[in-house]
Design a protein around this motif. Structure first.
Motif, mmCIF file in Angstrom:
data_model
loop_
_atom_site.group_PDB
_atom_site.id
_atom_site.type_symbol
_atom_site.label_atom_id
_atom_site.label_comp_id
_atom_site.label_asym_id
_atom_site.label_seq_id
_atom_site.Cartn_x
_atom_site.Cartn_y
_atom_site.Cartn_z
ATOM 1 N N VAL A 122 0.852 -1.191 0.000
ATOM 2 C CA VAL A 122 0.000 0.000 0.000
ATOM 3 C C VAL A 122 0.886 1.238 0.000
ATOM 4 C CG1 VAL A 122 -1.793 1.282 1.208
ATOM 5 C CG2 VAL A 122 -1.782 -1.211 1.295
ATOM 6 N N LEU A 123 0.645 2.137 -0.948
ATOM 7 C CA LEU A 123 1.335 3.432 -1.016
ATOM 8 C C LEU A 123 0.309 4.515 -0.702
ATOM 9 C CD1 LEU A 123 3.058 2.724 -4.425
ATOM 10 C CD2 LEU A 123 4.282 2.879 -2.266
ATOM 11 N N ASP A 124 0.416 5.108 0.481
ATOM 12 C CA ASP A 124 -0.530 6.149 0.901
ATOM 13 C C ASP A 124 0.158 7.500 0.765
ATOM 14 O OD1 ASP A 124 -2.484 7.678 2.008
ATOM 15 O OD2 ASP A 124 -2.392 6.815 4.014
ATOM 16 N N PHE A 125 -0.042 8.149 -0.380
ATOM 17 C CA PHE A 125 0.624 9.421 -0.658
ATOM 18 C C PHE A 125 0.013 10.552 0.164
ATOM 19 C CE2 PHE A 125 1.866 7.068 -4.425
ATOM 20 C CZ PHE A 125 3.177 7.491 -4.614
ATOM 21 N N ARG A 126 0.864 11.505 0.542
ATOM 22 C CA ARG A 126 0.401 12.669 1.295
ATOM 23 C C ARG A 126 -0.522 13.515 0.418
ATOM 24 N NH1 ARG A 126 6.010 14.763 2.202
ATOM 25 N NH2 ARG A 126 4.914 16.736 1.926
#
Length: 595
Positions: free
Chosen positions: A34-38
Motif C-alpha cells: 500500500v502506497l498512501d501518498f500525502r
C-alpha cells in the motif's frame, strides 16, 4: 557435522528472534504493498514518483478503487525486498506510509446449523479464541446429574466417571441438567449438526452427584471432587450449590486445588447479595449470570464472593431465544432435545470451558488461570453491588493473555510458513540471498583450505568457523526480518566478513573497506600467536578469499567502484592477497606447532 551445526544455529536463531520479539510470531500474510501518498504534495510530484516506481520495479501502482482518488491510496504487487527498497527510496518522503497490504480473514465459524442461535458464544468472544486453541489435552469434570449420550455429544471425547448417587461406574443423566452443562463446555462442534461447544476438543469426565430431582448431598459432591482430582481432571465445573458451609466439602475443594485443579461454580439463582456454597469458597471461581443484553440476569446472585460473570440467559415470553441452547434430554422421556435453559448453572460452564482453553495453552497453576480469567474480563463500570465481579467473561482476551510472551510450536511453524521459509522457492529464488552463490563461497573456502591441507588441522571448529564466517556467513539469519522491527541486527548477524560494511549501511553493494584484505590482515595480526584462534584467523582469510573471488564472478557491484572491470580487478586482487596471507600464516602456525 558442519551441516548439523549450521542447522542447529538456524533453529536457535529463529527461536531467539521469536522469543525476543513476541509479536513476530503473528506477522500477517501479504503479497502486495500500500502506497498512501500525502495529500499536500502536488499531483505532478506524485505522478513522477509513480512513474519512477514503475521504471524501477517493472510494476505500475494502481488506485485501490474509485474511492481511493481522494485519499491518494495506491496498491502494487511486491514482496519484502520491494517493500524495503521503497521504504528507503525518496518516494517514502512523499507518503504517509508504505506498508504491506495484509490479508485479513473471517474467524472460524462452525457449521453447526443452530450455532447462530448461540448468542452466548458471541457474548464471550469465542471465535478468535478458537484460532489459538479448542481446548485439546484438557479434561473437564462435570459434577452434576450425569451426562447422557445425546447425538450432539457423539464426537466429544469422554473418560470414565462415576455415579455417586447409585454407586456405579456409568454416570447416566436422568434429569437433563448435567448433559446441558456438558454441552456448553464441549458439545461436538463443526459436525454439521445441532449446536457448538466452547472447548470442544477437551475431554469430559461425567460425575453424577445429583439425582433425577436435581438434588444431592455434600458428601457425594465432596467425594466426586476428590475423584476428579485423583483421576487427572484439570478443571471441575460445579453447576450446583446451597446455603451450608460443610467441612467435608471445604476440605475436598482444598484438596483438589492443591493438586492443581481449577474449580468453577455457579453463584446461585436466589437473586441475593452473596454467592452460595461451594462458589463462596476462596479456591473456587464464582460465576454470576448475565442475559443476552449483558445485564445481570434477574435471578442471579451477586455481591460477596462473585468473581466473574458469564452468559446464563433469561427466558421470557417475548424473548424465546434468550436462554442458553444446548443438546440435552427430556427428563420425562429420556429422548434427545435441543433446549434453552437459564441459570447460573448455565453461566458456570462458560467459565469452566474458557479455563480449559487457558489451561490448554500452557497455564498450569489454578490461581494463575483464575487471575487470567479476571484480568481479561471486560470491566463493567459503576458496579457498586458487584453484579459482575471482575467483569464479563472474554474468551479471546483470556487466551491471548495466557499466550502473552509465549511462543508455541504452532506459532513457530505458522511464522515459518507466512514468511516463506517452508517454500523451497524462497531459498532458490532470492528470498534471503542467492543460495547457489553462498554454497559456492563455502565450497570455495573449503577448496582453498584443501590446497593448504599440509598445514591445517582438518575439521577443527575454529578453522570451520573462520571458513564459514569469511565466505557466506550465517546468511539465513538475514531472513529473520519483520517490516516493523529493526532489520539491522539480523542483517549484521547474517553477513559474512566482506558483507559487514554493506550490512551496516543497509546497502546491497559491497563496501571496499570490508570486502578486502583489511579485516583478515587484522585477524592474523591479532591471533597468530593464539593456540586456537590462529586457525580461526587463517580460516577467515580463506573464507574471505573465496567470497571475494565468487563475488568478482557473480556480482562485483561495489560502493564507489561500480560493477565493472575496476570492481572485478579489485575483488580478485584482494582475494589473491588473502589466499597468500592465509598460506603464509598457516605455514607459520604449523611451524610453531611442530616446534
Amino acid at each position: 557435522m558442519k551441516r548439523f551445526l549450521l542447522g542447529l544455529l538456524f533453529v536457535a536463531g529463529v527461536f531467539l528472534a521469536l522469543g525476543s520479539f513476541p509479536g513476530l510470531a503473528r506477522q500477517g500474510i501479504w503479497d502486495s504493498i500500500v502506497l498512501d501518498f500525502r495529500e499536500d504534495i502536488p499531483v505532478s510530484e506524485r505522478d513522477a514518483a509513480l512513474t519512477a516506481i514503475a521504471q524501477q520495479t517493472g510494476i505500475t501502482p494502481r488506485l485501490n478503487s474509485e474511492f481511493s482518488v481522494a485519499d491518494n491510496v495506491y496498491v502494487m504487487e511486491g514482496d519484502r525486498e520491494t517493500l524495503q527498497a521503497l521504504q528507503r527510496s525518496p518516494v517514502d518522503d512523499l507518503t504517509e506510509s508504505i506498508s504491506p497490504n495484509y490479508e485479513y480473514q473471517a474467524y472460524f465459524s462452525p457449521n453447526d446449523p443452530d450455532y447462530a442461535k448461540q448468542w452466548n458464544f458471541r457474548s464471550i468472544n469465542i471465535e478468535p479464541a478458537w484460532d489459538e486453541t479448542k481446548g485439546g489435552g484438557v479434561t473437564v469434570a462435570v459434577i452434576d446429574t450425569g451426562i447422557s449420550p445425546v447425538p450432539d455429544l457423539e464426537k466429544t471425547n469422554m473418560v470414565k466417571g462415576y455415579d455417586f448417587v447409585n454407586d456405579q461406574e456409568l454416570a447416566i443423566d436422568d434429569n437433563g441438567h448435567g448433559t446441558h452443562v456438558a454441552g456448553t463446555i464441549a458439545q461436538s462442534t463443526n459436525n454439521g449438526f445441532g449446536v457448538a461447544g466452547i472447548a470442544y476438543e477437551a475431554t469430559l469426565m461425567p460425575l453424577k452427584v445429583l439425582g433425577n430431582s436435581g438434588g444431592g448431598t455434600v458428601v457425594d459432591i465432596a467425594e466426586a471432587i476428590r475423584f476428579a482430582a485423583d483421576h487427572d481432571a484439570d478443571v471441575i465445573n460445579l453447576s450446583l450449590g446451597g446455603g451450608g458451609d460443610a467441612d467435608v466439602l471445604r476440605e475436598a475443594i482444598a484438596y483438589a486445588h492443591n493438586k492443581g485443579v481449577i474449580i468453577v461454580a455457579a453463584a446461585g439463582n436466589a437473586n441475593t447479595n452473596a454467592a452460595s456454597y461451594p462458589a463462596r469458597y476462596p479456591q473456587v471461581v464464582a460465576v454470576s449470570a448475565i442475559d443476552s443484553s449483558g445485564s445481570k440476569a434477574p435471578y442471579s446472585n451477586y455481591g460477596a464472593g462473585v468473581d466473574i460473570s458469564a452468559p446464563g440467559g433469561a427466558l421470557a415470553e417475548n424473548d424465546p431465544n434468550g436462554g442458553i441452547l444446548q443438546n440435552t434430554i427430556n427428563p420425562e422421556t429420556g429422548q434427545s432435545i435441543f433446549l434453552p435453559l437459564q441459570g447460573t448453572s448455565m453461566a458456570s460452564p462458560h467459565v469452566a470451558a474458557v479455563a480449559a482453553l487457558v489451561k490448554s495453552v500452557g497455564i498450569d497453576e489454578p490461581d494463575e488461570v483464575t487471575e487470567i480469567l479476571k484480568k481479561s474480563a471486560r470491566v463493567i463500570n459503576n458496579d457498586e453491588l458487584n453484579y459482575y465481579g471482575a467483569g464479563h467473561l472474554d474468551a479471546d482476551a483470556a487466551v491471548k493473555l495466557a499466550l502473552k510472551g509465549q511462543i508455541t510450536p504452532r506459532d513457530f511453524f505458522r511464522w515459518m510458513k507466512e514468511n516463506g521459509y517452508l517454500n523451497l522457492k524462497f531459498w532458490f529464488d532470492g528470498g534471503v540471498v542467492v543460495l547457489p552463490t553462498k554454497i559456492a563461497m563455502v565450497l570455495g573456502s573449503y577448496l582453498l583450505a584443501w590446497l593448504l591441507r599440509n598445514y591445517l588441522p582438518w575439521f577443527s571448529f575454529s578453522l570451520s568457523g573462520g571458513l564459514v564466517l569469511g565466505s557466506s556467513g550465517l546468511f539465513f539469519l538475514r531472513g529473520l526480518y519483520a517490516f516493523d522491527l529493526p532489520q539491522a541486527p539480523f542483517r549484521v548477524l547474517g553477513s559474512s566478513i566482506p558483507e559487514l560494511g554493506s550490512a551496516i549501511q543497509a546497502s546491497p553493494l559491497l563496501n571496499p573497506l570490508t570486502a578486502s584484505l583489511l579485516i583478515p590482515l587484522a585477524l592474523i595480526a591479532l591471533f597468530l600467536g593464539h593456540p586456537s584462534l590462529k586457525w580461526f584467523a587463517v580460516g577467515s582469510c580463506l573464507g574471505v578469499a573465496a567470497c571475494l573471488g565468487v563475488s568478482a564472478i557473480a556480482d562485483p557491484s561495489m560502493m564507489w567502484l561500480g560493477g565493472g572491470a575496476i570492481a572485478r580487478v579489485f575483488l580478485l586482487a584482494n582475494a589473491a592477497v588473502c589466499f597468500l596471507l592465509a598460506t603464509l600464516a598457516a605455514k607459520a602456525a604449523y611451524q610453531q606447532q611442530e616446534a
